[in-house]
Design an enzyme around this catalytic site. Structure first.
Site, PDB file in Angstrom:
ATOM      1  N   ASP A  16       2.633   5.463  -7.001  1.00 13.74           N
ATOM      2  CA  ASP A  16       3.939   5.072  -6.555  1.00 13.74           C
ATOM      3  C   ASP A  16       5.228   5.196  -7.314  1.00 13.74           C
ATOM      4  O   ASP A  16       6.190   5.075  -6.681  1.00 13.74           O
ATOM      5  CB  ASP A  16       4.026   4.269  -5.363  1.00 13.74           C
ATOM      6  CG  ASP A  16       2.932   4.332  -4.155  1.00 13.74           C
ATOM      7  OD1 ASP A  16       3.149   5.473  -3.637  1.00 13.74           O
ATOM      8  OD2 ASP A  16       2.317   3.469  -3.617  1.00 13.74           O
ATOM      9  N   HIS A  29      -2.659  -2.295  -9.776  1.00 11.49           N
ATOM     10  CA  HIS A  29      -3.421  -1.742  -8.890  1.00 11.49           C
ATOM     11  C   HIS A  29      -4.728  -2.725  -8.799  1.00 11.49           C
ATOM     12  O   HIS A  29      -5.130  -3.048 -10.062  1.00 11.49           O
ATOM     13  CB  HIS A  29      -3.600  -0.490  -9.405  1.00 11.49           C
ATOM     14  CG  HIS A  29      -4.331   0.212  -8.443  1.00 11.49           C
ATOM     15  ND1 HIS A  29      -5.492   0.425  -7.761  1.00 11.49           N
ATOM     16  CD2 HIS A  29      -3.636   1.367  -7.282  1.00 11.49           C
ATOM     17  CE1 HIS A  29      -5.872   1.174  -6.908  1.00 11.49           C
ATOM     18  NE2 HIS A  29      -4.773   2.099  -6.655  1.00 11.49           N
ATOM     19  N   HIS A  74       0.976  -1.275  -0.030  1.00 13.14           N
ATOM     20  CA  HIS A  74       0.189   0.006   0.083  1.00 13.14           C
ATOM     21  C   HIS A  74       0.963   1.134   0.005  1.00 13.14           C
ATOM     22  O   HIS A  74       1.519   1.342  -0.913  1.00 13.14           O
ATOM     23  CB  HIS A  74      -0.962  -0.105   1.181  1.00 13.14           C
ATOM     24  CG  HIS A  74      -1.933   0.913   1.176  1.00 13.14           C
ATOM     25  ND1 HIS A  74      -2.334   1.735   0.219  1.00 13.14           N
ATOM     26  CD2 HIS A  74      -2.906   1.089   2.264  1.00 13.14           C
ATOM     27  CE1 HIS A  74      -3.697   2.373   0.592  1.00 13.14           C
ATOM     28  NE2 HIS A  74      -3.833   2.059   1.708  1.00 13.14           N
TER      29      HIS A  74
END
Ligand code: ACO
Length: 468
Positions: A403, A347, A308
Site C-alpha cells: 500500500d 506487515h 488492511h
C-alpha cells in the site's frame, strides 16, 4: 512450570503457543512423515508431559503442525474440557491447508499456485491470474477466451442497483456503497445459495468478477453526481473499468494503454494474499454456508479497515499531513514515540520488502511518464529512505508494504483517495472466491467457531434492581 524443548530446530516456532501453557513440558519432537519413523529412527511426533499429572502424550506432527484437537486429550481431571491453545489474532495458528498462495515473509516471496508474482505481473493479464487462482492452472488460449467472454458478458447489473445506489447520501464513502451493493447482489441471484452445485459456483465467479468493477464505478459516479456508465464489452477488464469511471461525453472511451496495463497489474498484485483478514472473513462467513455474495460483502467490509485495505487511503492522507520533506524527521519521531503509525509500512507476514511494493515502485515510473509525477512521491521516497535507515524500523523489520506506493499511482490516475480500498477489493475478489471454493471443497472444514478462555465471574445470583 518450566517448558523444556529438547530438540531445537526448524519446528520451534510451532511451539510458541505451547510454551504459554503453564504445566506442559514439551520434551521431544522431530519432523518427517506423519507418525512414522524417519530414516534416522526419529519419530515424527511431539511428546508432551503434563507436569500436573505426570502423564505423557505423543502427538503426531504433519506438515510442521500439530492438530490443536490432539491437545484436548490432555486433562488434569477426567471431566476437564481438555487443553486448548490460546492464540489471539491467529499469530501462530493455521486454520486451513491451502494450495493457492505461498508467502515466505522473511525472504519476500509471493507465489500464486507456484508462480512467482513477478512473472505473473510481467506475463499475464488479471483475468488469466483470476482463472489461475480459481482453477489451479493457467488457462490455455481457448480457456482464456471462454473465461473472458463469460466474465465480460456478466458485467451488467440489474437496473435496480442504480436505484439502490441512488439511495446513498451524496458524500457516502464508496467502500460503504460497494460493501452494501455486494450484499444486495445476493437478493438478485438467490440460486447462488446452492453452493454445493459446481455450475452455481461457476456462475458466481463470472458474476462477481464481472460485476465488481461496475459496482465500484457506480459508487464513484454517484459520489460525484455523474451519470452511471454502462459496461463496454469491447474493452479489456481494466479498460472497461476506467471507461465506467471516467467517460464523459465521448462516444467511445479509449483508455490510455499504459494506465490500462498498470491498473491490470495492480489487480494482479492484489488478487490474493493467503489467509489475510478479509480472506479469513470470506472463509469464516462462508463456512456458515451463506451465499457467496453475502460472504464477499463480509470480506469487503474487513478490507475496509485502515489496518488492511484501507491502508493505501491512509498512506495518502499521511503524506498530505506531512506536507513536505522537511517535516519528515518530526513525523518519524512522533511515530517512534507511539503517536501513530507509518502507514504503508509493516506487515504481519513480510519481515522483508513486500515483493508487490517493488513491482509497484517500478510501475509508478511508467504511470508518471503519462500522468506527470505525483508530487507526493518525493515525500514517500524520502520517508522510505529515512525509515529504512532508522533503528526503530530495522529492529522491528518494518518495510514498505503493497500500500505504500499503490495510492500514489491511483491518485496520479485520477482515482479519488476514498476509492483506493474499492480498487483493492476489485482485484482481491478472485482470491476471495478461490479461497471460498477451496474451503467449501475441503472435507476437514466446518463452520468456523473459535474457542475462548473464559476469565469472567463464576456463577453468581442476580440481586433485584431495588437492592443494587
Ligand atoms: N509504524 C510504526 N510502528 C509499527 C508499524 C508501523 N507501520 N507497524 C508495526 N509497528 C511496530 C509496533 O508498534 C510494534 O512495536 P513494539 O514491538 O514496540 O510494540 C511492532 O512494530 C510490531 O507491530 P504489530 O502491530 O505487533 O505487528 P502486526 O503484525 O500485528 O501488524 C500491521 C501488522 C497491522 C500491518 C502493522 O504493521 C501496521 O499497522 N501497519 C500500518 C498499516 C498498514 O500499512 N497496513 C497494510 C498492511 S498490508 C495489507 O493489508 C494489504
Amino acid at each position: 512450570m518450566k517448558v523444556r524443548d529438547e530438540e531445537t530446530g526448524p519446528i520451534n516456532h510451532l511451539l510458541t503457543s505451547l510454551t504459554d501453557l503453564p504445566s506442559i513440558n514439551v520434551r521431544s519432537c522431530s519432523m518427517q512423515a506423519s507418525g512414522s519413523a524417519t530414516p534416522s529412527g526419529k519419530r515424527n511426533t511431539l511428546t508432551v508431559i503434563d507436569n500436573r499429572t505426570g502423564k505423557q502424550y505423543e502427538i503426531p506432527i504433519e506438515h510442521e503442525t500439530i492438530k490443536s484437537t490432539d491437545l484436548r486429550q490432555i486433562k488434569e481431571n477426567a471431566d476437564d474440557f481438555g487443553m486448548m491453545t490460546y492464540d489471539p489474532a491467529f499469530m501462530n495458528t493455521a486454520a486451513c491447508r491451502s494450495t493457492i498462495t505461498f508467502i515466505d515473509g522473511d525472504k519476500g516471496i509471493l507465489r500464486y499456485r507456484g508462480y512467482p508474482i513477478e512473472q505473473l505481473a510481467e506475463k499475464c493479464s488479471y483475468l488469466e491470474v483470476a482463472y489461475l487462482l480459481i482453477n489451479g492452472e493457467l488457462p490455455t488460449k481457448a480457456q482464456l477466451e471462454e473465461w473472458t467472454m463469460n466474465i465480460t458478458t456478466h458485467t451488467f447489473v440489474h437496473e435496480n442497483i442504480k436505484k439502490f445506489m441512488d439511495g446513498f447520501h451524496y458524500d457516502a464513502h464508496p467502500m460503504g456503497m460497494f460493501v452494501s451493493a455486494l450484499a444486495a447482489l445476493s437478493t438478485f441471484y438467490p440460486s447462488a445459495k446452492h453452493i454445493t452445485e459446481p455450475a452455481e459456483r461457476t456462475m458466481t465467479f463470472y458474476r462477481l468478477i464481472g460485476k465488481v468493477p461496475t459496482l465500484a464505478a457506480f459508487a464513484y459516479r454517484h459520489s460525484v453526481g455523474m451519470p452511471y456508465i454502462l459496461p463496454d464489452n469491447e474493452l479489456s477488464y481494466a479498460g472497461n473499468f476506467l471507461g465506467m469511471m471516467f467517460k464523459v461525453a465521448e462516444p467511445q472511451y479509449h483508455p490510455n494503454p499504459v494506465l490500462e496495463r498498470a491498473l491490470d497489474v495492480l489487480f494482479i498484485l492484489h488478487a490474493d494474499h493467503e489467509q489475510n483478514c478479509s480472506t479469513s472473513a470470506m472463509r469464516g462467513v462462508g463456512s456458515s454456508q451463506v451465499d457467496p455474495y453475502s460472504a464477499a460483502a463480509a470480506a469487503a467490509a474487513a478490507l475496509y479497515g485502515p489496518l488492511h485495505g484501507g491502508a493505501n487511503e491512509a498512506v495518502l492522507r499521511m503524506l498530505d499531513e506531512i506536507g513536505s520533506k522537511e517535516k519528515i524527521p518530526a513525523f518519524i519521531k512522533d511515530v517512534k514515540d507511539g503517536k501513530g503509525r507509518l502507514m504503508g509500512f509493516g506487515h504481519r507476514v513480510y519481515k522483508n520488502y513486500d515483493p508487490r511494493a517493488s513491482i509497484i515502485k517500478r510501475l509508478a515510473d511508467q504511470v508518471f511518464e503519462v500522468t506527470g509525477r505525483n508530487p507526493k512521491l518525493d515525500i514517500a521516497l524520502e520517508l522510505e529512505r529515512i525509515a529504512l535507515q532508522d533503528d526503530y524500523f530495522i529492529k522491528r523489520k518494518l518495510y514498505p508494504n503493497v500500500d505504500f506506493y499503490s495510492g500514489l499511482i491511483y491518485q496520479a490516475m485520477r482515482f479519488p483517495v476514498d476509492m483506493f480500498p474499492v480498487l483493492f477489493a476489485i482485484g482481491r475478489m478472485s482470491g476471495w472466491l478461490a479461497q471460498w471454493q477451496e474451503m467449501l471443497l475441503d472435507a476437514e472444514q466446518k463452520i468456523a467457531r473459535p474457542r475462548q478462555v473464559y476469565l469472567g465471574h463464576d456463577n453468581r445470583d442476580v440481586t433485584m434492581l431495588s437492592q443494587r
